[in-house]
Write a protein that holds these residues in place. Structure first.
Motif, PDB file in Angstrom:
ATOM      1  N   ARG A  46       0.843  -1.207   0.000  1.00  0.00           N
ATOM      2  CA  ARG A  46       0.000   0.000   0.000  1.00  0.00           C
ATOM      3  C   ARG A  46       0.878   1.257   0.000  1.00  0.00           C
ATOM      4  NH1 ARG A  46      -1.569   2.328   4.586  1.00  0.00           N
ATOM      5  NH2 ARG A  46      -1.201   0.443   5.802  1.00  0.00           N
ATOM      6  N   ALA A  47       1.913   1.260   0.834  1.00  0.00           N
ATOM      7  CA  ALA A  47       2.756   2.455   0.954  1.00  0.00           C
ATOM      8  C   ALA A  47       3.498   2.761  -0.348  1.00  0.00           C
ATOM      9  CB  ALA A  47       3.761   2.270   2.086  1.00  0.00           C
ATOM     10  N   LEU A  48       3.848   1.703  -1.085  1.00  0.00           N
ATOM     11  CA  LEU A  48       4.683   1.909  -2.271  1.00  0.00           C
ATOM     12  C   LEU A  48       3.890   1.990  -3.571  1.00  0.00           C
ATOM     13  CD1 LEU A  48       7.815  -0.278  -1.442  1.00  0.00           C
ATOM     14  CD2 LEU A  48       7.469   2.161  -1.161  1.00  0.00           C
ATOM     15  N   ALA A  49       2.582   1.787  -3.492  1.00  0.00           N
ATOM     16  CA  ALA A  49       1.781   1.832  -4.721  1.00  0.00           C
ATOM     17  C   ALA A  49       1.957   3.188  -5.400  1.00  0.00           C
ATOM     18  CB  ALA A  49       0.306   1.582  -4.388  1.00  0.00           C
ATOM     19  N   GLY A  50       2.464   3.166  -6.608  1.00  0.00           N
ATOM     20  CA  GLY A  50       2.629   4.407  -7.384  1.00  0.00           C
ATOM     21  C   GLY A  50       3.832   5.246  -6.984  1.00  0.00           C
ATOM     22  N   ALA A  51       4.637   4.782  -6.009  1.00  0.00           N
ATOM     23  CA  ALA A  51       5.780   5.598  -5.569  1.00  0.00           C
ATOM     24  C   ALA A  51       6.925   5.492  -6.574  1.00  0.00           C
ATOM     25  CB  ALA A  51       6.261   5.150  -4.200  1.00  0.00           C
ATOM     26  N   GLU A  52       7.488   6.647  -6.937  1.00  0.00           N
ATOM     27  CA  GLU A  52       8.680   6.639  -7.804  1.00  0.00           C
ATOM     28  C   GLU A  52       9.955   6.551  -6.966  1.00  0.00           C
ATOM     29  OE1 GLU A  52       6.220   9.868  -9.346  1.00  0.00           O
ATOM     30  OE2 GLU A  52       7.833  10.011 -10.848  1.00  0.00           O
ATOM     31  N   VAL A  53       9.890   7.175  -5.786  1.00  0.00           N
ATOM     32  CA  VAL A  53      11.077   7.223  -4.928  1.00  0.00           C
ATOM     33  C   VAL A  53      10.748   6.598  -3.576  1.00  0.00           C
ATOM     34  CG1 VAL A  53      12.742   8.767  -3.797  1.00  0.00           C
ATOM     35  CG2 VAL A  53      11.842   9.356  -6.055  1.00  0.00           C
ATOM     36  N   LEU A  54      11.669   5.791  -3.070  1.00  0.00           N
ATOM     37  CA  LEU A  54      11.549   5.248  -1.705  1.00  0.00           C
ATOM     38  C   LEU A  54      12.758   5.762  -0.912  1.00  0.00           C
ATOM     39  CD1 LEU A  54      10.985   1.529  -0.669  1.00  0.00           C
ATOM     40  CD2 LEU A  54      12.795   2.897   0.355  1.00  0.00           C
ATOM     41  N   ILE A  55      12.504   6.294   0.275  1.00  0.00           N
ATOM     42  CA  ILE A  55      13.627   6.724   1.127  1.00  0.00           C
ATOM     43  C   ILE A  55      13.535   5.959   2.441  1.00  0.00           C
ATOM     44  CG2 ILE A  55      14.920   8.665   2.069  1.00  0.00           C
ATOM     45  CD1 ILE A  55      13.357  10.544   0.282  1.00  0.00           C
ATOM     46  N   ASP A  56      14.558   5.162   2.697  1.00  0.00           N
ATOM     47  CA  ASP A  56      14.597   4.359   3.927  1.00  0.00           C
ATOM     48  C   ASP A  56      15.368   5.120   5.001  1.00  0.00           C
ATOM     49  OD1 ASP A  56      14.877   2.528   5.951  1.00  0.00           O
ATOM     50  OD2 ASP A  56      16.029   1.064   4.789  1.00  0.00           O
ATOM     51  N   VAL A  57      14.621   5.664   5.959  1.00  0.00           N
ATOM     52  CA  VAL A  57      15.257   6.329   7.117  1.00  0.00           C
ATOM     53  C   VAL A  57      14.791   5.639   8.401  1.00  0.00           C
ATOM     54  CG1 VAL A  57      15.806   8.573   6.108  1.00  0.00           C
ATOM     55  CG2 VAL A  57      13.503   8.171   6.984  1.00  0.00           C
ATOM     56  N   THR A  58      14.605   4.322   8.300  1.00  0.00           N
ATOM     57  CA  THR A  58      14.234   3.558   9.501  1.00  0.00           C
ATOM     58  C   THR A  58      15.442   3.427  10.415  1.00  0.00           C
ATOM     59  OG1 THR A  58      14.814   1.462   8.445  1.00  0.00           O
ATOM     60  CG2 THR A  58      12.512   2.151   8.298  1.00  0.00           C
ATOM     61  N   ASN A  59      15.164   3.087  11.630  1.00  0.00           N
ATOM     62  CA  ASN A  59      16.220   2.735  12.570  1.00  0.00           C
ATOM     63  C   ASN A  59      15.608   1.744  13.547  1.00  0.00           C
ATOM     64  OD1 ASN A  59      18.756   2.753  13.602  1.00  0.00           O
ATOM     65  ND2 ASN A  59      18.669   4.830  14.433  1.00  0.00           N
ATOM     66  N   THR A  60      16.458   0.994  14.206  1.00  0.00           N
ATOM     67  CA  THR A  60      15.941   0.129  15.249  1.00  0.00           C
ATOM     68  C   THR A  60      16.261   0.768  16.582  1.00  0.00           C
ATOM     69  OG1 THR A  60      16.260  -1.959  16.355  1.00  0.00           O
ATOM     70  CG2 THR A  60      18.048  -1.254  14.937  1.00  0.00           C
ATOM     71  N   SER A  61      15.309   0.676  17.491  1.00  0.00           N
ATOM     72  CA  SER A  61      15.550   1.273  18.808  1.00  0.00           C
ATOM     73  C   SER A  61      16.641   0.492  19.527  1.00  0.00           C
ATOM     74  CB  SER A  61      14.266   1.285  19.629  1.00  0.00           C
ATOM     75  OG  SER A  61      13.733  -0.007  19.642  1.00  0.00           O
ATOM     76  N   ALA A  62      16.940  -0.695  18.975  1.00  0.00           N
ATOM     77  CA  ALA A  62      17.993  -1.537  19.556  1.00  0.00           C
ATOM     78  C   ALA A  62      19.357  -1.022  19.116  1.00  0.00           C
ATOM     79  CB  ALA A  62      17.800  -2.968  19.081  1.00  0.00           C
ATOM     80  N   PHE A  63      19.560   0.322  19.184  1.00  0.00           N
ATOM     81  CA  PHE A  63      20.810   0.916  18.741  1.00  0.00           C
ATOM     82  C   PHE A  63      21.940   0.307  19.557  1.00  0.00           C
ATOM     83  CE2 PHE A  63      22.709   5.234  17.379  1.00  0.00           C
ATOM     84  CZ  PHE A  63      23.091   4.670  16.187  1.00  0.00           C
ATOM     85  N   GLY A  64      22.853  -0.365  18.889  1.00  0.00           N
ATOM     86  CA  GLY A  64      23.993  -0.930  19.597  1.00  0.00           C
ATOM     87  C   GLY A  64      23.728  -2.324  20.138  1.00  0.00           C
ATOM     88  N   ASP A  65      22.514  -2.826  20.014  1.00  0.00           N
ATOM     89  CA  ASP A  65      22.330  -4.174  20.563  1.00  0.00           C
ATOM     90  C   ASP A  65      22.263  -5.187  19.436  1.00  0.00           C
ATOM     91  OD1 ASP A  65      19.912  -5.371  19.947  1.00  0.00           O
ATOM     92  OD2 ASP A  65      18.991  -5.038  21.885  1.00  0.00           O
ATOM     93  N   HIS A  66      22.194  -6.446  19.804  1.00  0.00           N
ATOM     94  CA  HIS A  66      22.404  -7.487  18.792  1.00  0.00           C
ATOM     95  C   HIS A  66      21.228  -7.681  17.843  1.00  0.00           C
ATOM     96  CE1 HIS A  66      26.264  -8.500  20.404  1.00  0.00           C
ATOM     97  NE2 HIS A  66      25.742  -8.373  21.603  1.00  0.00           N
ATOM     98  N   ASN A  67      20.132  -6.935  18.054  1.00  0.00           N
ATOM     99  CA  ASN A  67      19.006  -7.083  17.134  1.00  0.00           C
ATOM    100  C   ASN A  67      19.148  -6.223  15.886  1.00  0.00           C
ATOM    101  OD1 ASN A  67      17.662  -8.870  18.771  1.00  0.00           O
ATOM    102  ND2 ASN A  67      16.836  -7.203  20.020  1.00  0.00           N
TER     103      ASN A  67
END
Ligand SMILES: NC(=O)c1ccc[n+]([C@@H]2O[C@H](COP(=O)([O-])OP(=O)(O)OC[C@H]3O[C@@H](n4cnc5c(N)ncnc54)[C@H](OP(=O)(O)O)[C@@H]3O)[C@@H](O)[C@H]2O)c1
Length: 250
Positions: A46-67
């Protein structure tokens, strides 16, 4: 142009959504709170339907941990599959300057995998590597706390205002895919230990900073220039002390 921002509620994502919208782009602001989860794949079609550009700015809250490794590998795999299925013509991801020199750390190994998945995907792409955000520097200092003081390396850093990283990402999104990595950094160099002293003084924190060349950063030993970008980095406009003054006066 339709642009899907994945991780739209984050420090960078929320500003990026605003910047692209102000520029007149048709922005899809995607994050778990809007039913889009790059780790499970939920809502991506749904989010990408018709999208020309995708920008991945995700992060995991597990900053620095093994996940972190599991997160970026699965999230990247899902995003790339969905981008291919939906005909995305420019795949952009935000990574970190020096990632390839920091892979002893689980977090940076994860970022390296995220980058390599993109390079191998066949999608037209641009990877934007940023230095540390000014907004994140207190977190770096706090991670170095030891009892009543802080132990930090004197390695060089060139931090950047999150807003300047967002401006660079916006420019990249409005341009054509570069099919390579670009770097973005702030206008000035600091030493990590001195940066900590400036931040602590600004918050009237009297704890001391011990300079230790062997102090680790995300579990990695630093050489003088490990965290610095190359000569061709895009340079942000905002100076650290101007940002700090503004932040402290609000
Ligand atoms: N910190 C730095 O100094 C620095 C420097 C250079 C590059 N970077 C890179 O910049 C990127 C963004 O960092 P940031 O500080 O803006 O991160 P952030 O504030 O922690 O935001 C992360 C975003 O990712 C979303 N998210 C988490 N899990 C998700 C999932 N399963 N599916 C979809 N979205 C998900 C979060 O949604 P919720 O709000 O729902 O949690 C949030 O919108 C990171 O990849 C980081 O490596 C950071």
């Amino acid at each position: 142009m339709r642009v899907a921002v994945i991780g739209a509620t984050g420090m960078i994502g929320s500003r990026l959504v605003a910047a692209l919208s102000d520029n007149g782009q048709n922005v899809v602001a995607a994050s778990p709170s809007s039913g889009v989860n790059s780790f499970t794949g939920e809502g991506l079609e749904r989010a990408l339907a018709g999208a020309e550009v995708l920008i991945d700015v995700t992060n995991t809250s597990a900053f620095g941990d093994h996940n972190a490794f599991g997160f970026f590998r699965q999230s990247g795999t899902n995003l790339i599959s969905a981008a291919i299925a939906n005909g995305v013509s420019h795949y952009i991801a935000l990574s970190v300057v020096g990632t390839d020199r920091l892979v002893e750390s689980d977090y940076f190994r994860a970022k390296m995998v995220q980058e390599n998945l993109i390079r191998a995907s066949g999608l037209p792409f641009t990877i934007v590597r940023s230095t540390q955000f000014f907004e994140f520097c207190s977190g770096i200092v706090n991670m170095a706390a030891e009892g009543n003081s802080f132990r930090l390396s004197s390695a060089m850093v060139r931090p950047i205002a999150a807003g300047d990283t967002v401006s660079a990402l916006t420019e990249v999104a409005l341009g054509t895919p570069l099919n390579r990595t670009v770097e973005v950094a702030g206008p000035e160099d600091f030493r990590l230990d001195d940066l900590a002293r400036i931040l602590l003084a600004a918050s009237e924190d009297t704890r001391g900073v011990l300079t230790d060349r062997t102090a680790r950063y995300f579990d990695v030993g630093l050489a003088e220039r490990t965290l610095l970008p190359g000569h061709e980095a895009i340079v942000g406009k905002i100076r650290f002390e101007d940002w700090l003054y503004q932040t402290m006066s609000h």
